[in-house]
Design a protein around this motif. Sequence first.
Motif, short mmCIF file in Angstrom:
data_model
loop_
_atom_site.label_atom_id
_atom_site.label_comp_id
_atom_site.label_asym_id
_atom_site.label_seq_id
_atom_site.Cartn_x
_atom_site.Cartn_y
_atom_site.Cartn_z
N SER A 297 0.81 -1.21 0.00
CA SER A 297 0.00 0.00 0.00
C SER A 297 0.85 1.27 0.00
O SER A 297 0.29 2.36 -0.17
CB SER A 297 -0.93 0.02 1.21
OG SER A 297 -1.82 -1.08 1.16
N PHE A 298 2.15 1.16 0.19
CA PHE A 298 3.01 2.34 0.19
C PHE A 298 3.23 2.82 -1.24
O PHE A 298 3.45 2.02 -2.15
CB PHE A 298 4.36 2.03 0.85
CG PHE A 298 4.32 2.01 2.34
CD1 PHE A 298 4.59 3.17 3.07
CD2 PHE A 298 4.00 0.86 3.04
CE1 PHE A 298 4.56 3.17 4.45
CE2 PHE A 298 3.96 0.84 4.43
CZ PHE A 298 4.23 2.00 5.13
N LEU A 299 3.18 4.14 -1.41
CA LEU A 299 3.43 4.77 -2.70
C LEU A 299 4.67 5.64 -2.60
O LEU A 299 4.82 6.43 -1.66
CB LEU A 299 2.24 5.64 -3.13
CG LEU A 299 0.91 4.90 -3.32
CD1 LEU A 299 -0.19 5.90 -3.65
CD2 LEU A 299 1.02 3.85 -4.41
N VAL A 300 5.57 5.50 -3.57
CA VAL A 300 6.83 6.24 -3.57
C VAL A 300 6.62 7.56 -4.31
O VAL A 300 6.05 7.59 -5.41
CB VAL A 300 7.96 5.41 -4.24
CG1 VAL A 300 9.28 6.17 -4.18
CG2 VAL A 300 8.08 4.06 -3.55
N ARG A 301 7.07 8.66 -3.71
CA ARG A 301 6.96 9.99 -4.31
C ARG A 301 8.18 10.24 -5.19
O ARG A 301 9.31 10.21 -4.74
CB ARG A 301 6.89 11.07 -3.23
CG ARG A 301 5.64 11.00 -2.38
CD ARG A 301 5.74 11.93 -1.18
NE ARG A 301 6.08 13.28 -1.57
CZ ARG A 301 5.20 14.19 -1.97
NH1 ARG A 301 3.92 13.89 -2.02
NH2 ARG A 301 5.58 15.40 -2.31
N THR A 302 7.92 10.48 -6.48
CA THR A 302 8.99 10.76 -7.44
C THR A 302 8.64 12.01 -8.22
O THR A 302 7.47 12.39 -8.32
CB THR A 302 9.21 9.59 -8.41
OG1 THR A 302 8.00 9.38 -9.15
CG2 THR A 302 9.59 8.34 -7.65
N ARG A 303 9.62 12.67 -8.77
CA ARG A 303 9.44 13.86 -9.62
C ARG A 303 9.90 13.52 -11.03
O ARG A 303 11.06 13.22 -11.24
CB ARG A 303 10.21 15.05 -9.08
CG ARG A 303 9.65 15.57 -7.79
CD ARG A 303 10.33 16.85 -7.38
NE ARG A 303 9.76 17.38 -6.14
CZ ARG A 303 8.71 18.19 -6.10
NH1 ARG A 303 8.14 18.58 -7.21
NH2 ARG A 303 8.25 18.64 -4.95
N GLY A 304 9.01 13.55 -11.98
CA GLY A 304 9.35 13.24 -13.36
C GLY A 304 9.45 11.77 -13.64
O GLY A 304 10.02 11.37 -14.64
#
Length: 317
Positions: A297-304
Amino acid sequence: YKIMMTMGNNGDSSVSTIMNIFLSLSSFRINTTFRSSIFLLAILLLHSGITSPCHGFLMTTTTKAISITREKRPLLLSKINFDNFWIKTNANFTSVAEDEIPLRSPDFASKSGSKYWNIDDARVIRQSDHWTGQHGIRDIVDCRWFLTDKNTDFKEVATGICNFNDFKEIATGTGKFIKKKRKGRRKTLKERGIDLAEKKRMKGVQLVRSSEMNFLRFPHATEANFFPHDYPKDRKPDYQSRSGSKYWDDGDGVIRLSDHWTGQFGITNIKDCYWTLNDSKRLTHRERISGKCHYYSFLVRTRGGCKKLKKKKSRRK
């Protein structure tokens, strides 16, 4: 000199123009022979009738050229016709029956599907499914055309006719309509349902679900939603942060015991993570509550998006 005298005796107004040319040429620092050649050429052109004093290079020095911009050009038109009725105009159309529409093909068809017919250079017929003031439509390009005697349904095709004399030009200086100011108090972002902090937080961020999430990777730039769960009291926590939060590895997920969660008591982020707790009861300040979240259920925060790191090539030969 004889040509000038002949032109002067005939009452020609070009003599004054020639004198102005001669005076203007005398102010330039050019050769006398070259100046005389230009002067004689101007006399011959005027005498032969090839050019006139109103041409650009033979105009007097006191005459100023008038520049007409694109915004001012429609206002200088003395009469509105089929070629310029669509340039910043306001008009009231009246509906017509289908048998009054000409059988020939339309004289003009726009990209949106509207059709126009020119009737004896005195009226115009417009067939369209969008009119000003109906279904939230305000401007038709830069014009406002109303269908006064009929209210159409959404995407209903209606036909209207209007005389060219009834078109009124709209002069705003900038070519745009002036918007009326709203009366009363303007709604806040909270009343409109917009969370400014959440909007800034999610700007340019992509959430990616990782299949390799574990106890070592979950506390690095992730978002998760915990549900209430009891923590194991028979064993020590696998990790304890500086703020006092305790974590246990439960195999398929992680259990967290803490007194601060995202969205409660003004707390937004926990370091670089956003962890919320779904609990129906109202929490008190500094109350320690435990919750659990599965690793999937964890979502990784990424940019681009996720980018693979390229290995640097060694410079050694």
